[in-house]
Design an enzyme around this catalytic site. Structure first.
Site: not given
Ligand code: DTR
Ligand code: ZN
Ligand code: ZN
Ligand code: CA
Length: 443
Positions: A132, A178, A293
C-alpha cells in the site's frame, strides 16, 4: 532369514533394549512434530540480483520530499497520495512497464491504485507483488508503507534492468486507502473478473519491511510461498518467525479472501519485541516500530539492514517463483524421531501432521523413508493415509541387505492431504532389527 551367530548377539541386545523401554509388543508412535522444512528452490529458477539499498533509500527520500511538499503526509484523498502515485508511475513507465491507474471513491474522495505489468510471461500464470502506498494523515508513512512500496518498486526496476524473461507474468500493485480498511486492494480484487483472479498464482504483500527495531516475520498463509521466504532468510543466516498478527491486517487479506495464495514479509508495528526476540534479532524490548502511525515515521525511522534484507528477499521470491520452469516443490513435513522396530514383533509407526495443504494429496506424493536395519527382507513398510488407507512401500524383499533409504512416489490423489499420515513398519522375522530414522512427505 539366514541365522548367524554375530547377528544373534546384536538381536539379543536389541531385544533387551526393547524390553527395558517397554516398546516390545506395542505400537510406538513418535509424537508428530509440527516441523515443516522449507522446500528447495524449484527447478530452473534464476538467481535474483542484489537490490541496491541506496536505490531503495532514494525512493524513500523522494517519498519523504513528496510528503513534506504536501502537508506532511501521503494519505488517501490528500495531494501527497496522488503525487506518490505519479512518482512511482513515472519510474515504471520509463522502465518499460505497462501501467494502469485504477480510480475508486471512498469517503467521498477519489482514490488510486497503480498496477504495473511487465510485458511477457505466461498470461495464465500471474505472479503479483503489492504494497500500500498511502500513509496515515499524521505523518509521511516512510516505514508504513513507503518501505514496502519502495522495495517492490526497486525490484520491478531490477526486473527491467535485467530485461528478465520470466515464465510467469509479473504484475506489481501499489494500493490506495489501505489505512482506511484495505479499500484499494479490495476494489482491485472485487473488480477483477473471476477468470482473471484464477490466473493469479500467488500474491506477495509487503507492508512495513524496515521497522527501526525490526523483527523478521514471514506470512504463513501459503506453505509454498512461506517456504520461499524462509529459504531466503535461512540462506543468509537470519532467523524468522511466523507473522501471527497479520490476518486481515493488510492487503494480502483482500486476495486471500478470494482464494488466491498469499505470502509476504513484515518487520513489526506497535507490538513490543520480547526478550527472546531481542536475543534472536538484536534491538530492544520495545515496540518494533515506535513511530507507527506517527509523525516520526520518517526516513529516520528506517532500519537499513532490514530494508536491505527484505528488498533482497522480495527479489529472491520474484526470481524464484517467476522464473521457475517447474512449479516449486510443495511443502515438506518430516519426522526425524527414531522409533525402534521390535524384532519379529508388532508394527511401529512414525507420523507427521500435514496442515496448510488444501485439497487432496498429489498423484506424485514423495514419501521419504529412512530405516536403519540389518536385514531388510524382514520388513513390511506401509504408508497409512489420514483415513486409514494403506499404501505398501516394501514387502519383505531385499534379503540380508542393510537399511532402506529411499523416496517412493505414491499416487495419493484420492486422499485428503490434511491430517496425520503414518509410516508403519513391521519386522516379521526373528533376529536382526533396527529403527525408523526418519519419515518425510513432500507435496
Ligand atoms: N495494518 C498495517 C500494519 C500491520 C499491523 N499488523 C500487520 C501484520 C502484517 C502486515 C501489516 C500489519 C498498517 O497499519 O498499514
Ligand atoms: Zn498503517
Ligand atoms: Zn501499512
Ligand atoms: Ca528380524
Amino acid at each position: 532369514m539366514n541365522l548367524s551367530v554375530p547377528r544373534r548377539a546384536t538381536a539379543v541386545a536389541a531385544l533387551t533394549v526393547l524390553a527395558v523401554t517397554g516398546l516390545a509388543g506395542t505400537t510406538a508412535t513418535a509424537a508428530p512434530p509440527s516441523a515443516q522444512t522449507a522446500p528447495a528452490a524449484p527447478a530452473g529458477a534464476l538467481a535474483a540480483p542484489d537490490i541496491p539499498l541506496a536505490n531503495v533509500k532514494q525512493h524513500l527520500a523522494d517519498l519523504q520530499s513528496i510528503a513534506t511538499a504536501n502537508g506532511g503526509n501521503r494519505a488517501h484523498g490528500r495531494t501527497g497520495y496522488k503525487a506518490s502515485i505519479d512518482f512511482v508511475k513515472a519510474k515504471l513507465d520509463a522502465a518499460g512497464f505497462t501501467t494502469t491507474v485504477q480510480q475508486f471513491t471512498y469517503n467521498g474522495t477519489t482514490g488510486y491504485n497503480l498496477i504495473a505489468d511487465w510485458p511477457g510471461g505466461d498470461a495464465n500464470q500471474v505472479l503479483m507483488a503489492g504494497a500500500h502506498l498511502d500513509s496515515v494523515t499524521s505523518g509521511p508513512g516512510i516505514n508504513d508503507n513507503g518501505s514496502g512500496s519502495a522495495g517492490i518498486l526497486e525490484t520491478a526496476l531490477a526486473v527491467s534492468r535485467a530485461n528478465l524473461q520470466p515464465t510467469k507474468h509479473l504484475r506489481f500493485g501499489w494500493w490506495g486507502a489501505e489505512e482506511l480498511g484495505l479499500v484499494g486492494s479490495k476494489h482491485y480484487v472485487n473488480n477483477l473478473p473471476s477468470t482473471e483472479r484464477s490466473k493469479i498464482t500467488g500474491y506477495l504483500n509487503f507492508d512495513m519491511i524496515a521497522s527501526k527495531n525490526a523483527g523478521y516475520f514471514v506470512y504463513d498463509d501459503d506453505p509454498t510461498l512461506e517456504g520461499v521466504f524462509k529459504n531466503y532468510f535461512a540462506g543468509i543466516g537470519v532467523p524468522t518467525e511466523i507473522e501471527t498478527e497479520g490476518d486481515g491486517r493488510s492487503d494480502h487479506a483482500s486476495f486471500k479472501n478470494v482464494g488466491i495464495p498469499v505470502g509476504g514479509l513484515f518487520t513489526g508495528a506497535s507490538r513490543v519485541k520480547t526478550s527472546a526476540q531481542v536475543q534472536k534479532w538484536g534491538g530492544t524490548a520495545t515496540a518494533f516500530d515506535s513511530c507507527y502511525h506517527s509523525s516520526c515515521d520518517t526516513t529516520a525511522a528506517v532500519n537499513d539492514t532490514a530494508l536491505d534484507r527484505n528488498s533482497d528477499a522480495i527479489a529472491h521470491a520474484i526470481w524464484t517463483l517467476g522464473t521457475a520452469t517447474t512449479p516449486p516443490p510443495g511443502p515438506v513435513f518430516e519426522n526425524t524421531a527414531d522409533v525402534s522396530i521390535p524384532d519379529n514383533g508388532a508394527a511401529v509407526t512414525s507420523s507427521v501432521t500435514v496442515s496448510g495443504v488444501t485439497g487432496n494429496a498429489p498423484a506424485t506424493l514423495k514419501v521419504g523413508v529412512d530405516i536403519v536395519h540389518t536385514y531388510v527382507g524382514d520388513l513390511v513398510v506401509d504408508l497409512i493415509a489420514p483415513d486409514g488407507s494403506v499404501y505398501n512401500l516394501h514387502n519383505r524383499s531385499g534379503g540380508s541387505a542393510d537399511n532402506i533409504v529411499q523416496t517412493y512416489t505414491v499416487n495419493a490423489s484420492s486422499e485428503v492431504a490434511g491430517g496425520v499420515w503414518k509410516l508403519r513398519v513391521q519386522d516379521k522375522a526373528a533376529i536382526d532389527t533396527g529403527y525408523i530414522n526418519s519419515f518425510k512427505l513432500t507435496f
